[in-house]
Scaffold this motif. Structure first.
Motif, PDB file in Angstrom:
ATOM      1  N   LYS A 270       0.841  -1.210   0.000  1.00  0.00           N
ATOM      2  CA  LYS A 270       0.000   0.000   0.000  1.00  0.00           C
ATOM      3  C   LYS A 270       0.863   1.241   0.000  1.00  0.00           C
ATOM      4  N   LEU A 271       0.356   2.278  -0.641  1.00  0.00           N
ATOM      5  CA  LEU A 271       1.028   3.571  -0.565  1.00  0.00           C
ATOM      6  C   LEU A 271       0.473   4.252   0.691  1.00  0.00           C
ATOM      7  N   ILE A 272       1.316   4.329   1.706  1.00  0.00           N
ATOM      8  CA  ILE A 272       0.846   4.841   2.999  1.00  0.00           C
ATOM      9  C   ILE A 272       0.758   6.361   2.987  1.00  0.00           C
ATOM     10  N   GLU A 273       1.801   6.971   2.409  1.00  0.00           N
ATOM     11  CA  GLU A 273       1.855   8.430   2.441  1.00  0.00           C
ATOM     12  C   GLU A 273       2.695   8.912   1.279  1.00  0.00           C
ATOM     13  N   CYS A 274       2.292  10.004   0.694  1.00  0.00           N
ATOM     14  CA  CYS A 274       3.069  10.564  -0.405  1.00  0.00           C
ATOM     15  C   CYS A 274       2.990  12.081  -0.288  1.00  0.00           C
ATOM     16  N   GLY A 275       4.124  12.732  -0.326  1.00  0.00           N
ATOM     17  CA  GLY A 275       4.093  14.188  -0.196  1.00  0.00           C
ATOM     18  C   GLY A 275       5.460  14.769  -0.447  1.00  0.00           C
ATOM     19  N   LYS A 276       5.606  16.042  -0.132  1.00  0.00           N
ATOM     20  CA  LYS A 276       6.896  16.689  -0.330  1.00  0.00           C
ATOM     21  C   LYS A 276       7.928  16.019   0.563  1.00  0.00           C
ATOM     22  N   THR A 277       9.124  15.817   0.016  1.00  0.00           N
ATOM     23  CA  THR A 277      10.175  15.107   0.739  1.00  0.00           C
ATOM     24  C   THR A 277      10.478  15.763   2.091  1.00  0.00           C
ATOM     25  N   VAL A 278      10.560  17.077   2.092  1.00  0.00           N
ATOM     26  CA  VAL A 278      10.877  17.778   3.341  1.00  0.00           C
ATOM     27  C   VAL A 278       9.837  17.458   4.417  1.00  0.00           C
ATOM     28  N   GLN A 279       8.577  17.449   3.983  1.00  0.00           N
ATOM     29  CA  GLN A 279       7.515  17.178   4.956  1.00  0.00           C
ATOM     30  C   GLN A 279       7.587  15.732   5.448  1.00  0.00           C
TER      31      GLN A 279
END
Lengths: 253, 216
Positions: A225-234
Motif C-alpha cells: 500500500k502507498l501509505i503516504e506521499c508528499g513533499k520530501t521535506v515534509q
C-alpha cells in the motif's frame, strides 16, 4: 502534490498469482521532479516502478486492475505501443548492465533500433547522452573500448546515457546506487539533480538519506500500500502517518 | 543500530532534563538568596557556573555526534533540534541565576525596600513556567504549555509593575537608588528567563507535532 502530473495511477492493484502485491495505489508523479519511493523490502516499490513502463507484462501470472495514465493516455489501453512507451519511459536497474560491446555501441544501440542510421546523427546523440550522463570527459578518448572495462559507477552512468539516448521523458531508477561505492553514488546523485531539469525521475531506494537528498517528493509504501506521499521535506521532517514515522526513524524495516 | 540510537537519544533527553533542572535550581536559589539576603547560598549559586557550562558543552557535543553518526529523521531529528534549544535556554537561565546571586552580595548589607516588591511572586511564576516547560519536554505533554502566552503576559506586567514601584521609591528617596535599580534588573532577568521557558515550549511543540508556533 503540486505541479503537472506526468504519470498517475488510480486504484492500481497487482497480483503475482495469489499474492496481492499492490493494493489500491493512487498517486500522481509530478513532471520534471524527482519522486522517490521508499519502504521495507517486499513492500511493492519496485513492482510499482515496473508498472509505469509495463515491465511486469514480461512476468507470467501477473494480473493488474486499475488505471495508469502517462501524458493522459491509459497505458494498458488496446493498441498501446509498448516499445514506444518504454522509449519514453526509460529504466536504469540496480546492477549496471552494459552490453558486452563498446561504449559507443552501448549508447548508439537504442537510437539504431529506433531507425537512426546516419553516422553523424549517431555520433551527436552518443556525445550528448554521455555528456548528460556526466561521463563524456572520462570516456571520450576510449569510446571504442569495451564498456565492461569501465568501473561500476561509470557503467551505471553509461546505462543512464544509454537510456537518455532514445530521448525519454521519464527515467525510472531501481536502486541505481546500491551496487556502487560512496563516490560513485555521489556522482549519480549529482547527475539526478541535473536530470530533473529535463526529465521526470522516479527512483526506488532503500537508502532513506538518499531519498531525502535527491528527491522533491517521496512516497512511502508498506505491504503493497502507498501509505503516504508528499513533499520530501515534509515526509522526513514531520510525516503525517505514524507508520511512516516509525519506518524512517528506524523503528522497523 | 536503530535500537542503539534510540537508547542514546533517551539518555540524552534524560540528562538534558537534569541540566535544565540544574539551571532552574540556580535561578530559584539565587532569588531565595536575594530575598533572605543569604550570601552563602548566593555563593553556592555562583560556584555552580562552571558545572552548568561543562554540561552544556558535553550535551551539545552528544547532539552533534548523534546527528553525524545516525542522520536522524522525523521525530528523532526534531527531538535533537529541540534538545539543542533546551540546552541553550537552560544555560541562559542558570547564568541569570548567577548574575542575580552576584547582586545579593552587593546589596546584602542594607535592609530590603518594600520586601523586594513583587520579586518573590514573579520568581515563583517564572520557576513554575520553567518547571512546566521541562516536564513538557521530558514527557511530551504539550498541554502543560498551552497557556504560556497568558502566563508570559502576567510576567511582563509584573516586570512593569516592579519598574514603576522602583522608580517611585527612587524619586522619594535617592538612597534607595542602588537597591531599586538592582530590583528592576532582577525583574528584567526574571522576565528573560520566562522568555527562555517560552522558547523551550515553542520547541517542545515543534518536537511533538512538527508545528512551529510563536509564543508572544
Amino acid at each position: 502534490m503540486s505541479g503537472d502530473g506526468i504519470i498517475s495511477t488510480t486504484d492500481l492493484n497487482l497480483w503475482y498469482r495469489e499474492k496481492h502485491a499492490l493494493q489500491s495505489v493512487s498517486m500522481r508523479i509530478p513532471k520534471n521532479k524527482v519522486t522517490a519511493l521508499i519502504g521495507p523490502s517486499g513492500c511493492g516499490k519496485s513492482t510499482l516502478l515496473r508498472c509505469f513502463n509495463r515491465l511486469n507484462d514480461l512476468i507470467d501470472h501477473v494480473k493488474i486492475t486499475g488505471k495508469i495514465t502517462f501524458d493522459d493516455h491509459e497505458i494498458h489501453a488496446p493498441g498501446t505501443d509498448v516499445v514506444l512507451l518504454r522509449k519514453k519511459i526509460g529504466m536504469v536497474f540496480q546492477k549496471p548492465n552494459p552490453f558486452p560491446k563498446s561504449i559507443y555501441e552501448n549508447v548508439s544501440y537504442g537510437p539504431r533500433v529506433h531507425g537512426v542510421r546516419d553516422r553523424e546523427t549517431l555520433d551527436r546523440i552518443v556525445e550528448e547522452s554521455l555528456r548528460h550522463a556526466a561521463l563524456w570527459d572520462e570516456v571520450k578518448d576510449r569510446i571504442s573500448d569495451s564498456a565492461l572495462g569501465l568501473s561500476g559507477g561509470q557503467q551505471q552512468r553509461l546505462c543512464i546515457a544509454r537510456t537518455l539516448a532514445v530521448g525519454p521523458e521519464v527515467i525510472l531508477m531501481d536502486e541505481p546506487c546500491s551496487a556502487l561505492d560512496p563516490i560513485a553514488t555521489a556522482k549519480i546523485e549529482n547527475l539526478i539533480e541535473k536530470l530533473r531539469e529535463e526529465y521526470t525521475v522516479i527512483i526506488v531506494t532503500h537508502n532513506m538519506q538518499q531519498a531525502a537528498r535527491v528527491s522533491d517528493y517521496t512516497g512511502f509504501m508498506y505491504l503493497g500500500k502507498l501509505i503516504e506521499c508528499g513533499k520530501t521535506v515534509q515526509i522526513f521532517e514531520h510525516p503525517a502517518e505514524e507508520l511512516t514515522e516509525n519506518y524512517i526513524t528506524g523503528r522497523f524495516g | 543500530m536503530a535500537e542503539k540510537f534510540h537508547t542514546e537519544l533517551k539518555h540524552l533527553r534524560k540528562e538534558t532534563v537534569a541540566m535544565a533542572q540544574f539551571g532552574r535550581s540556580m535561578l530559584k536559589d539565587s532569588v531565595d538568596a536575594l530575598v533572605r539576603q543569604d550570601e552563602q547560598l548566593a555563593g553556592s549559586v555562583v560556584a555552580r557556573k562552571g558545572d552548568i557550562h561543562l554540561r552544556e558543552v558535553e550535551l551539545e557535543e552528544r547532539c552533534y555526534q548523534l546527528i553525524a553518526l545516525y542522520q536522524p529523521m522525523a521525530k528523532d531529528m526534531r527531538v535533537i533540534a529541540c534538545t539543542l534549544k533546551v540546552i541553550t535556554a537552560s544555560m541562559r537561565i542558570g547564568r541569570y541565576g548567577k548574575v542575580i546571586a552576584n547582586i545579593v552580595r552587593e546589596i546584602a548589607v542594607k535592609p530590603h525596600i518594600s520586601h523586594t516588591m513583587s520579586i518573590p511572586h514573579m520568581a515563583e511564576l517564572v520557576v513554575e513556567m520553567i518547571d512546566d516547560a521541562i516536564t513538557a519536554y521530558e514527557t511530551d505533554s504539550i498541554e502543560l504549555i498551552a497557556d504560556f502566552s497568558t502566563r508570559d503576559d502576567t510576567i511582563d506586567a509584573l516586570r512593569h509593575s516592579i519598574f514603576r514601584e522602583g522608580i517611585t521609591h527612587m524619586m522619594e528617596d535617592p538612597r534607595t537608588i542602588t537597591r531599586c535599580t538592582h530590583y528592576i534588573m532582577v525583574a528584567r532577568y526574571l522576565e528573560r528567563c520566562a522568555d527562555h521557558a517560552c522558547k523551550i515550549a515553542e520547541n517542545v511543540q515543534y518536537m511533538d507535532t512538527g508545528e512551529r508556533i510563536e509564543i508572544h
